[in-house]
Design a protein around this motif. Structure first.
Motif, PDB file in Angstrom:
ATOM      1  N   SER A  40       0.716  -1.078   0.009  1.00 40.81           N
ATOM      2  CA  SER A  40      -0.531  -0.199  -0.173  1.00 40.81           C
ATOM      3  C   SER A  40       1.173   1.828   0.292  1.00 40.81           C
ATOM      4  CB  SER A  40      -1.042  -0.211   1.301  1.00 40.81           C
ATOM      5  OG  SER A  40      -1.457   1.592   1.559  1.00 40.81           O
ATOM      6  N   ALA A  41       0.992   1.440  -1.367  1.00 38.75           N
ATOM      7  CA  ALA A  41       2.406   3.544  -0.960  1.00 38.75           C
ATOM      8  C   ALA A  41       1.342   3.766  -0.030  1.00 38.75           C
ATOM      9  CB  ALA A  41       1.896   3.434  -2.508  1.00 38.75           C
ATOM     10  N   SER A  42       0.397   4.671   0.171  1.00 36.73           N
ATOM     11  CA  SER A  42      -0.677   5.530   0.683  1.00 36.73           C
ATOM     12  C   SER A  42      -0.270   5.422   2.150  1.00 36.73           C
ATOM     13  CB  SER A  42      -2.205   5.093   0.920  1.00 36.73           C
ATOM     14  OG  SER A  42      -2.781   5.903   1.623  1.00 36.73           O
ATOM     15  N   ALA A  43      -0.505   3.747   2.306  1.00 33.68           N
ATOM     16  CA  ALA A  43       0.076   3.325   4.028  1.00 33.68           C
ATOM     17  C   ALA A  43       1.635   3.679   4.175  1.00 33.68           C
ATOM     18  CB  ALA A  43      -0.223   2.324   4.926  1.00 33.68           C
ATOM     19  N   LEU A  44       2.469   2.992   3.242  1.00 32.90           N
ATOM     20  CA  LEU A  44       3.874   2.796   3.509  1.00 32.90           C
ATOM     21  C   LEU A  44       4.712   4.523   3.324  1.00 32.90           C
ATOM     22  CD1 LEU A  44       6.845   2.194   3.717  1.00 32.90           C
ATOM     23  CD2 LEU A  44       6.630   2.175   0.710  1.00 32.90           C
ATOM     24  N   ASN A  45       3.693   5.443   2.358  1.00 40.70           N
ATOM     25  CA  ASN A  45       3.173   6.533   2.059  1.00 40.70           C
ATOM     26  C   ASN A  45       3.288   7.832   3.643  1.00 40.70           C
ATOM     27  OD1 ASN A  45       4.169   8.107  -0.408  1.00 40.70           O
ATOM     28  ND2 ASN A  45       2.984   7.320  -0.916  1.00 40.70           N
ATOM     29  N   GLY A  46       2.456   7.281   4.039  1.00 36.78           N
ATOM     30  CA  GLY A  46       1.984   7.862   5.305  1.00 36.78           C
ATOM     31  C   GLY A  46       2.951   7.620   6.756  1.00 36.78           C
ATOM     32  N   PHE A  47       3.609   6.576   6.487  1.00 30.58           N
ATOM     33  CA  PHE A  47       4.332   6.274   7.782  1.00 30.58           C
ATOM     34  C   PHE A  47       5.404   6.682   7.269  1.00 30.58           C
ATOM     35  CE2 PHE A  47       7.382   2.371   9.442  1.00 30.58           C
ATOM     36  CZ  PHE A  47       7.758   2.822  10.859  1.00 30.58           C
ATOM     37  N   VAL A  48       6.427   6.545   6.340  1.00 32.94           N
ATOM     38  CA  VAL A  48       7.542   7.173   5.850  1.00 32.94           C
ATOM     39  C   VAL A  48       7.613   9.340   6.323  1.00 32.94           C
ATOM     40  CG1 VAL A  48       9.245   8.009   4.248  1.00 32.94           C
ATOM     41  CG2 VAL A  48       8.448   5.512   4.187  1.00 32.94           C
ATOM     42  N   GLU A  49       5.646   9.885   5.814  1.00 26.32           N
ATOM     43  CA  GLU A  49       5.759  11.137   6.320  1.00 26.32           C
ATOM     44  C   GLU A  49       6.744  11.635   7.987  1.00 26.32           C
ATOM     45  OE1 GLU A  49       6.665  14.389   5.771  1.00 26.32           O
ATOM     46  OE2 GLU A  49       6.663  13.442   3.686  1.00 26.32           O
ATOM     47  N   VAL A  50       6.014  10.767   8.681  1.00 27.98           N
ATOM     48  CA  VAL A  50       5.488  10.998   9.613  1.00 27.98           C
ATOM     49  C   VAL A  50       7.000  10.568  10.464  1.00 27.98           C
ATOM     50  CG1 VAL A  50       4.894  10.044  12.233  1.00 27.98           C
ATOM     51  CG2 VAL A  50       2.717  10.402  10.435  1.00 27.98           C
ATOM     52  N   THR A  51       8.017   9.480   9.599  1.00 30.65           N
ATOM     53  CA  THR A  51       9.266   9.622   9.764  1.00 30.65           C
ATOM     54  C   THR A  51       9.984  10.507   9.544  1.00 30.65           C
ATOM     55  OG1 THR A  51       8.801   6.940   9.920  1.00 30.65           O
ATOM     56  CG2 THR A  51      10.971   7.136   9.883  1.00 30.65           C
ATOM     57  N   LYS A  52       9.817  11.426   8.797  1.00 33.22           N
ATOM     58  CA  LYS A  52      11.087  11.970   7.895  1.00 33.22           C
ATOM     59  C   LYS A  52      10.315  13.217   9.102  1.00 33.22           C
ATOM     60  CE  LYS A  52      11.292  11.304   3.104  1.00 33.22           C
ATOM     61  NZ  LYS A  52      10.583  11.308   1.684  1.00 33.22           N
ATOM     62  N   GLN A  53       9.123  13.755   9.523  1.00 36.73           N
ATOM     63  CA  GLN A  53       8.977  15.144  10.320  1.00 36.73           C
ATOM     64  C   GLN A  53       9.303  14.699  11.751  1.00 36.73           C
ATOM     65  OE1 GLN A  53       7.792  17.643   9.060  1.00 36.73           O
ATOM     66  NE2 GLN A  53       8.085  16.370   7.267  1.00 36.73           N
ATOM     67  N   PHE A  54       9.146  13.493  12.689  1.00 39.01           N
ATOM     68  CA  PHE A  54      10.125  13.415  13.685  1.00 39.01           C
ATOM     69  C   PHE A  54      11.580  13.227  13.353  1.00 39.01           C
ATOM     70  CE2 PHE A  54      11.308  10.722  17.344  1.00 39.01           C
ATOM     71  CZ  PHE A  54      10.621  10.866  18.067  1.00 39.01           C
ATOM     72  N   GLY A  55      11.904  13.122  12.015  1.00 35.10           N
ATOM     73  CA  GLY A  55      14.087  12.577  11.945  1.00 35.10           C
ATOM     74  C   GLY A  55      14.292  14.491  12.004  1.00 35.10           C
ATOM     75  N   ALA A  56      13.296  15.093  11.508  1.00 34.61           N
ATOM     76  CA  ALA A  56      13.445  16.520  11.269  1.00 34.61           C
ATOM     77  C   ALA A  56      13.459  17.468  12.505  1.00 34.61           C
ATOM     78  CB  ALA A  56      12.931  16.968  10.539  1.00 34.61           C
ATOM     79  N   SER A  57      13.181  17.227  13.666  1.00 34.10           N
ATOM     80  CA  SER A  57      12.374  17.772  15.307  1.00 34.10           C
ATOM     81  C   SER A  57      13.761  18.179  15.423  1.00 34.10           C
ATOM     82  CB  SER A  57      11.728  16.853  16.064  1.00 34.10           C
ATOM     83  OG  SER A  57      12.851  15.421  16.299  1.00 34.10           O
ATOM     84  N   SER A  58      13.449  19.061  16.818  1.00 32.05           N
ATOM     85  CA  SER A  58      14.520  19.664  17.414  1.00 32.05           C
ATOM     86  C   SER A  58      15.694  18.531  18.180  1.00 32.05           C
ATOM     87  CB  SER A  58      13.752  21.402  18.405  1.00 32.05           C
ATOM     88  OG  SER A  58      13.494  20.973  18.682  1.00 32.05           O
ATOM     89  N   LEU A  59      14.917  17.245  18.673  1.00 34.49           N
ATOM     90  CA  LEU A  59      14.922  16.511  19.387  1.00 34.49           C
ATOM     91  C   LEU A  59      16.621  15.157  18.539  1.00 34.49           C
ATOM     92  CD1 LEU A  59      12.060  14.230  21.199  1.00 34.49           C
ATOM     93  CD2 LEU A  59      12.776  16.411  21.889  1.00 34.49           C
ATOM     94  N   ASN A  60      16.980  15.034  19.828  1.00 35.41           N
ATOM     95  CA  ASN A  60      18.934  14.805  19.243  1.00 35.41           C
ATOM     96  C   ASN A  60      18.648  13.419  18.903  1.00 35.41           C
ATOM     97  OD1 ASN A  60      19.428  13.505  21.322  1.00 35.41           O
ATOM     98  ND2 ASN A  60      20.340  15.559  21.975  1.00 35.41           N
ATOM     99  N   ALA A  61      19.417  12.599  18.021  1.00 35.16           N
ATOM    100  CA  ALA A  61      19.071  11.469  17.744  1.00 35.16           C
ATOM    101  C   ALA A  61      19.390  10.956  19.499  1.00 35.16           C
ATOM    102  CB  ALA A  61      21.001  10.702  17.879  1.00 35.16           C
ATOM    103  N   THR A  62      19.925  11.509  20.009  1.00 36.44           N
ATOM    104  CA  THR A  62      20.134  10.438  21.397  1.00 36.44           C
ATOM    105  C   THR A  62      18.350  10.437  21.761  1.00 36.44           C
ATOM    106  OG1 THR A  62      21.956  10.731  22.280  1.00 36.44           O
ATOM    107  CG2 THR A  62      20.148   9.980  23.974  1.00 36.44           C
ATOM    108  N   GLU A  63      17.908  11.759  21.730  1.00 37.05           N
ATOM    109  CA  GLU A  63      16.516  11.656  22.281  1.00 37.05           C
ATOM    110  C   GLU A  63      15.692  11.165  21.392  1.00 37.05           C
ATOM    111  OE1 GLU A  63      17.413  16.189  24.875  1.00 37.05           O
ATOM    112  OE2 GLU A  63      16.974  16.351  22.417  1.00 37.05           O
TER     113      GLU A  63
END
Length: 189
Positions: A40-63
């Motif tokens: 499901s491209a829709s499910a995969l895209n949604g999951f990947v986008e949320v993952t990208k946004q959390f990765g772009a947060s101000s929290l560092n890798a440890t956090e």
């Protein structure tokens, strides 16, 4: 595993293939939790986008890894605890921090301990945290924006936790050295 396909580049939905190819280049392989969503491209895209946004947060890798592992421990997701232990080690997160989160132990650093406690409270209480819990998190040095970022991280990890648990996903070879079972956390709690 229950009767679901762990997709590869040939069996994935056409619109999902570029995403899986990108993951393979970035991580070195396609983790099963992403591969199973390849139908499901829709499910995969949604999951990947949320993952990208959390990765772009101000929290560092440890956090970020504390949020990932703590959420997975509280949800009892063996696959995600193992996977994020591997990712945390690759990012040079302190072994004592990783072990404390995996076992619901104590983190020596007060700020990281506050993040661990706040993440666990949000997951366990399904968001119904007390004002005092929010205040302790903020008093440790976290911002209002980081409250939302932790929530995004928990949301991202809950998607993969539910996927992994409900489908009984097998561990990828790369994650097997970091295998974890929910009993490990119950004993320490």
């Amino acid at each position: 595993m229950k009767h679901f396909t762990i997709h590869n580049l040939q069996s994935a939905a056409p619109n999902a293939r570029p995403i899986l190819e990108g993951l393979a280049k970035m991580v070195g392989f396609v983790p099963n939790v992403f591969a199973v969503m390849g139908g499901s491209a829709s499910a995969l895209n949604g999951f990947v986008e949320v993952t990208k946004q959390f990765g772009a947060s101000s929290l560092n890798a440890t956090e970020r890894e504390i949020v990932h592992i703590a959420t997975s421990v509280e949800n009892g997701c063996s696959y995600c605890v193992a996977g994020h232990t591997g990712f945390a080690k690759a990012q040079k997160v302190d072994d004592a921090v990783i072990e404390a989160v995996r076992t619901r132990g104590t983190i020596a650093d007060p700020k990281l301990a506050a993040l661990h406690d706040f993440t666990r409270a949000l997951v366990i209480k399904r968001g119904h945290v007390e004002q005092s819990e929010l205040e302790r998190f903020r008093a440790a040095g976290y911002t209002e924006a980081q409250v939302y970022e932790v929530i995004i991280g928990i949301s991202e990890k809950t998607i993969s936790n539910l996927t992994s648990i409900s489908l009984d996903l097998p561990l990828d070879e790369a994650f097997k050295p970091f295998a974890w079972e929910p009993e490990e956390a119950r004993i320490a709690a």
